[in-house]
Design an enzyme around this catalytic site. Sequence first.
Site, PDB file in Angstrom:
ATOM      1  N   TYR A  86       0.848  -1.177   0.000  1.00  0.00           N
ATOM      2  CA  TYR A  86       0.000   0.000   0.000  1.00  0.00           C
ATOM      3  C   TYR A  86       0.883   1.225   0.000  1.00  0.00           C
ATOM      4  CZ  TYR A  86      -3.821  -2.968   1.652  1.00  0.00           C
ATOM      5  OH  TYR A  86      -4.772  -3.928   1.776  1.00  0.00           O
TER       6      TYR A  86
ATOM      7  N   HIS B 228      -5.908   1.931  -2.372  1.00  0.00           N
ATOM      8  CA  HIS B 228      -6.031   0.490  -2.587  1.00  0.00           C
ATOM      9  C   HIS B 228      -4.629  -0.073  -2.802  1.00  0.00           C
ATOM     10  CE1 HIS B 228     -10.373   0.412  -2.985  1.00  0.00           C
ATOM     11  NE2 HIS B 228     -10.281   1.523  -3.683  1.00  0.00           N
TER      12      HIS B 228
ATOM     13  N   LYS C 160      -4.907  -5.400  -9.068  1.00  0.00           N
ATOM     14  CA  LYS C 160      -3.569  -5.208  -8.551  1.00  0.00           C
ATOM     15  C   LYS C 160      -2.603  -5.732  -9.593  1.00  0.00           C
ATOM     16  CE  LYS C 160      -5.243  -5.984  -3.968  1.00  0.00           C
ATOM     17  NZ  LYS C 160      -6.004  -4.734  -3.995  1.00  0.00           N
TER      18      LYS C 160
END
Lengths: 434, 490
Positions: free
Chosen positions: A338, A346, A385
């Site tokens: 993070y 996020h 991600k």
Amino acid sequence: MTEAVFQAPKRRARVYESYEGPFPVPLCADGAGGPEPLVYRADVVNRHVVVRDPAHIGAVYGKGYFGKGVLSRSKPQHSISERFQRFGDQRLPVISSSKYEQHVNWARELLLAQGLDEDVVDEMLQKCVQPVPEVGVEEEEEEGEGQEGVTCSEDRSASTGPLPPCGLSDGERPKPRRQGDPRYDPLAELHERMDRETVDGTHFSRHDGRVEQEDRRCPLPSAGCQYVLVEEEAERHEQAALETNGHRSGVRLVCRINPFQVIEYLQLSPEEAFFLVYALGCLSIYYNEEPLTIANLWEMFCSAQPNFDTTYAAYHYFRSKGWVPKTGVKYGTDFLLYRKGPPFYHASYSVVVEKVDGSFRGATLRPFTWRSLAALNRITGNVSKELMLCYVISPPDLSAEERRSPECMKRLKVQEIIVSRWVSSRERTEQEEI
Amino acid sequence: REPETEASDVALLPSELFAARSRCHRIPARGQKDFLPDGSALQRERLERSLEEHWSLVSEERVERLGALVQAEWIPSKRVVELRTPAGKFWQTMGFSEHGKQFLLPEEALYLMECGSVQVFLHGLPLSIQEGYEMFLSPSTVTLQQYEVFSHLKRLGYIVTRFEPSCVLSHYERTLNLPVQRDRQGRALKRKRNHEAKNQRFDPENHPDSLTEEKDQGEVEDKPVAMESTSDAVLARNWWVDRSPRSPMSPTRSQAPRWDFFTITFPDLGARGPLSPLVAPDPTVLPGELSVSECELTPWLQRLNLRKERLSRREQEREQARRRYQRSVNDDKEVRRCGNWAEYQELLRRRRRHHGQRDRPPHLWESTVKPLVQPGQHTSPGELLDKISIIKPSRLLDGAARLEEGADEWKISFDVFQPDTVAEFKKSKPGKPYSRLCVCSFEGPVPDLRVLKQLAFQSGDIPVTFAVVDHGDISFYCFKDFQLPTDVSH
């Protein structure tokens, strides 16, 4: 280009917290020499590292987002109830009577387990669970029954003079009460006719003349006690009064002491704990009340967790780049990175840590097949991600002896690789989708 | 040419030809997927119908005009296909010329056969697709998996050529911007690596030998100033060698220091009052023939910027806030009691020890391994991050040069160019490919860091994409070098 493009981290839609700092260490300009502790304390309990002191918990989690509250999702914000109501000068949590009974039972079991007699236990609990009268209320229903520390027995004839005739703690000047005083309040006669309890039980927001002096009248007893408002069946004669207050019919709130407090700790993972001790020097870990040295800790963690040196090297590297690594078990990897912290952005990267030797051969920790790599890539893509492989390269001449000390960290190197899938159909080339 | 006179192909009756011409070329739409078999007759019927459509489509015979087909011949000894009739549109991106004749590589020929553009003969007989697969694909030419990738990408419109390792320019060569000369088969002429033949391009000062040495032993440098730095290094080395007898490390330590600091005064140039000029130094302390006269200070001080700084309002407020909490060290009574620097140091040490229990717990600071940083001892978050950065990052090409050539299983097969560059594509000068492909099997291993480094080194500055073949289904994965940026978020 040969290098992966850095995608900016995605900010969360709603950010409720404010950023305090990257690490729980003060800069030398401020803080140093101040009253706050510079070295926090943690204990080893059942092979886990926990921080118990609430102030330390606040500092360690608040700056850098280390650890996880044992009773919470992440931030240690466990509370006995989600609902709060005003009671006197404080806001107390509201719980149901069944929940309160549960706590009483737990307290009873705990005391019995300590070997006390049943009658003794019952007596103790009886004293403990007495309802605490609300400050400022005529004590009709709850005649003072020897509660701990509740010292209000002053009479309540407040309307007669400019200053209420109560004894005050701390010798502070009371705030004069104008409401109900005929010299100031044109509605004084009306006020006298109103039910005392109603007036005091309702909450006025910033009303001029609102009773504020009750703050000083009854100081809280011992700091460890937690007060809760228990929802109980109301008796008939109170129903009418309660309904005007807007409470649920048939329910009144009684203030009692919580006999069994559940206290939340902050649990630190081995990497986080070791980082705070070794890299920042701001944490001391105690085992059986004995502080552990860094070498001890290293040994302990290496034996407790296989490949601790590799995962710790990756953790240390990411922290030294200013990113916050948290556990990646949710998405099948080792870390989630993070920026600044979980409340703000996020996670940008989902990291798999791998160990390689001097000739760059490795893949020993988690041997991938194309199938498993494709699956992991798919999952990571679905949660927006990027999949990162982090290779911890140890030089060929690193002996086992050196590995037993954390100083071997200085000789390691880290290589990051981003894994992405390229879709060949012309309209969607993932590499160009920025 | 009449179809009947060719000894091979099935001659089609005019009616069949007409039927083929007027066949609907639409691909049947497939509709929405059902997730589970529900055993109903309706579902079964739908499935059967779509299967039949599929089957009939696949079993159709392709019909091509013989005049449109390019005739070619397979030459097994050279493993290429020679064109007998002039090439068509495909010549822009495929094939090569040699001795005035046009040739196709086996995978290109097979692909064109499947497209129906080329008819390949062997010993006078045309080859079927199956024979084409059998003969053209082999470990010495192109394997089946590589061909699957090749044809997949060609069908999508990409330009795919074979990878030639000698075509990869090193960084140094790229900076020279030499024209690439390709030989008959598309391979670049092997250039002599020691550059002796092209000396006229170099400055005589840059020593080519040392440069190649640098390149061979060092790691591939990515910085564009690589050339200058190596030449500087060369010069630097010479300079050192020349001056070694007078190097500062020569032992003069045994002699007593020649300067007596008790007689040398250090004037306070910051004092506001009138300053006396600096006296000339003792000529014995000056080197060589140097002579220095008295120095006037005023012209020098005038050159200093002693103007008052004009701060913006916000900066002023910030300065005020800072100054409010500043404590002058001289206000401290204990400090004033110190007579000299040594006593002051002692005071500091005493203070630190007093705080020691709190700031520097002995179990951390008195043992073999100490923490990296002490809380409260750094001035900025960036400085703190610097101090704890003991693990260095590594780049993909670091150490890649010294790895020996990898096993055969991992090698780059093709160069891929984007489909929208077809119009300007020139076989003689293709330019930089979009990516390079390494073909591997889905059942095989995933590349580890060693393989990634080897392939990155072979490929130069073009990213390498892995084409993973799973019985005809191809997925492409890239492993890219990445450097996580440092985030000092204040």
